[in-house]
Design a protein around this motif. Structure first.
Motif, PDB file in Angstrom:
ATOM      1  N   VAL A 155     -41.057  -3.367 -78.961  1.00  0.00           N
ATOM      2  CA  VAL A 155     -42.070  -4.438 -78.330  1.00  0.00           C
ATOM      3  C   VAL A 155     -43.509  -4.384 -78.999  1.00  0.00           C
ATOM      4  O   VAL A 155     -44.262  -5.294 -79.378  1.00  0.00           O
ATOM      5  N   LEU A 175     -50.869  -6.157 -74.716  1.00  0.00           N
ATOM      6  CA  LEU A 175     -49.561  -5.678 -73.719  1.00  0.00           C
ATOM      7  C   LEU A 175     -49.935  -5.449 -72.188  1.00  0.00           C
ATOM      8  O   LEU A 175     -49.208  -5.965 -71.535  1.00  0.00           O
ATOM      9  N   VAL A 221     -43.469 -11.242 -74.641  1.00  0.00           N
ATOM     10  CA  VAL A 221     -43.557 -10.584 -75.848  1.00  0.00           C
ATOM     11  C   VAL A 221     -44.337 -11.554 -76.624  1.00  0.00           C
ATOM     12  O   VAL A 221     -45.253 -11.086 -77.586  1.00  0.00           O
TER      13      VAL A 221
END
Length: 347
Positions: free
Chosen positions: A98, A124, A148
């Motif tokens: 990720v 994030l 994501v």
């Protein structure tokens, strides 16, 4: 962030018109939805803004910079437009974590490692993915993969974010929760966002304004409330929200109100047209009442959870939609009271 301006933008594919002379402005920081049925041109317009396609005619500007102009041949490539694009299919690298998926656009740009790490962690955190940084895409749910894709879009600090039906592959419950994610993302970042969807509930829930598209054109570009309460065409009235569009037989103007005559009855309307020829009757304009303005037969009764939707047929064949908490059997004869529908004019 930046304004987006489209001036007489058209796109033809092998002579077929996919987009026809679209002129519109998306304001800095605005969340705009492109709404319409399949094949109306909304995805084509988004791809023109992103730079994946070049317009056949017209020009596009993002901020103070012209990025496409059919007359001069100018076509700034996608990677030079500082546009973030979120695909329906997520388009994640399956062999990258990720964190690496999110940081990859910064790697391509050659940013220093320290700057890459700082911007990646910020993206994030904004999308609630900090704890998933070392996971692979295959280990995530559909909603997490979509976040994501959103974080990867956000990491480059784009001037605008384009989203092409990003929730179409998710189940109903997850789509509802992701609507909140997108709305919160917009509130936190103030990003200019253009969101393509064929789902009017998504558009109405999230967008500041909605461009309703039909046959390659923008039929009406307005707030969700205005589209629902004050449609400007039969198509918009029928596509946005439930209801019925009926022709007006005659008008009578009084000192305080205008009445529309149709189907053997009349009702006071609200309008801003000098000579409206259509009315839009929403379910909330119809009340079941024995001493009502007209009679109708229940053609179908559908339970929606806590309420019933009634498909009604009047003696002259007009079909109306009403909602009630009381159950009525098919074939039942009801009296209806009508209250202040919207009347508009269409050639």
């Amino acid at each position: 962030m930046a304004d987006i301006n489209m001036s007489s933008v058209a796109k033809h594919f092998d002579g077929a018109v996919a987009l026809s002379s679209v002129t519109a402005r998306v304001r800095d920081g605005e969340f705009v939805a492109l709404l319409g049925p399949s094949g109306c041109g909304k995805s084509t317009l988004l791809r023109l803004l992103a730079g994946f396609e070049a317009p056949t005619q017209g020009a596009i500007s993002i901020g103070n910079r012209e990025v496409a102009n059919a007359a001069t041949g100018r076509a700034v490539p996608p990677e030079a437009r500082n546009i973030g694009f979120v695909f329906q299919s997520y388009a994640l690298w399956p062999h990258m974590t990720v964190r690496r998926n999110v940081s990859y656009p910064l790697e391509v740009r050659g940013l220093p490692k320290a700057a890459q790490a700082q911007q990646t962690e910020a993206a994030l955190e904004t999308t609630g993915l900090t704890q998933y940084g070392e996971r692979m895409p295959s280990e995530l749910s559909g909603g997490q993969r979509q976040r994501v894709a959103l974080a990867r879009c956000l990491v480059s600090d784009p001037d605008a974010v384009l989203l092409d039906e990003p929730l179409a592959n998710l189940d109903v419950a997850l789509r509802a929760s992701m609507q909140t994610v997108f709305s919160d993302f917009h509130a936190r970042t103030g990003a200019t966002m253009i969101y393509v969807t064929h789902d009017q509930a998504e558009a109405m829930a999230m967008a500041d304004r909605i461009a309703v598209m039909s046959e390659g054109k923008i039929a009406q570009f307005d707030t969700p409330e205005a589209l629902y309460n004050r449609p400007r065409s039969r198509f918009v009235a029928g596509f946005v929200g439930d209801g019925t569009v009926l022709p007006i037989d005659a008008l009578s103007h009084g000192p305080k109100e205008t009445k529309a005559h149709f189907g053997g009855t009349q009702v006071a309307v609200h309008t801003d047209a000098e000579a409206p020829n259509l009315i839009c009757l929403r379910p909330e304009n119809i009340t079941i009442c024995e001493s009502g303005d007209l009679r109708a037969r229940v053609a179908r009764s559908t339970y929606l959870g806590g309420r019933y939707r009634l498909n009604l047929q009047t003696p002259n064949g007009d079909l109306l939609l009403a909602e009630t908490r009381e159950r009525f059997t098919e074939g039942a004869q009801l009296g209806l009271s009508l209250s202040a529908p919207w009347a508009f004019s269409e050639a």
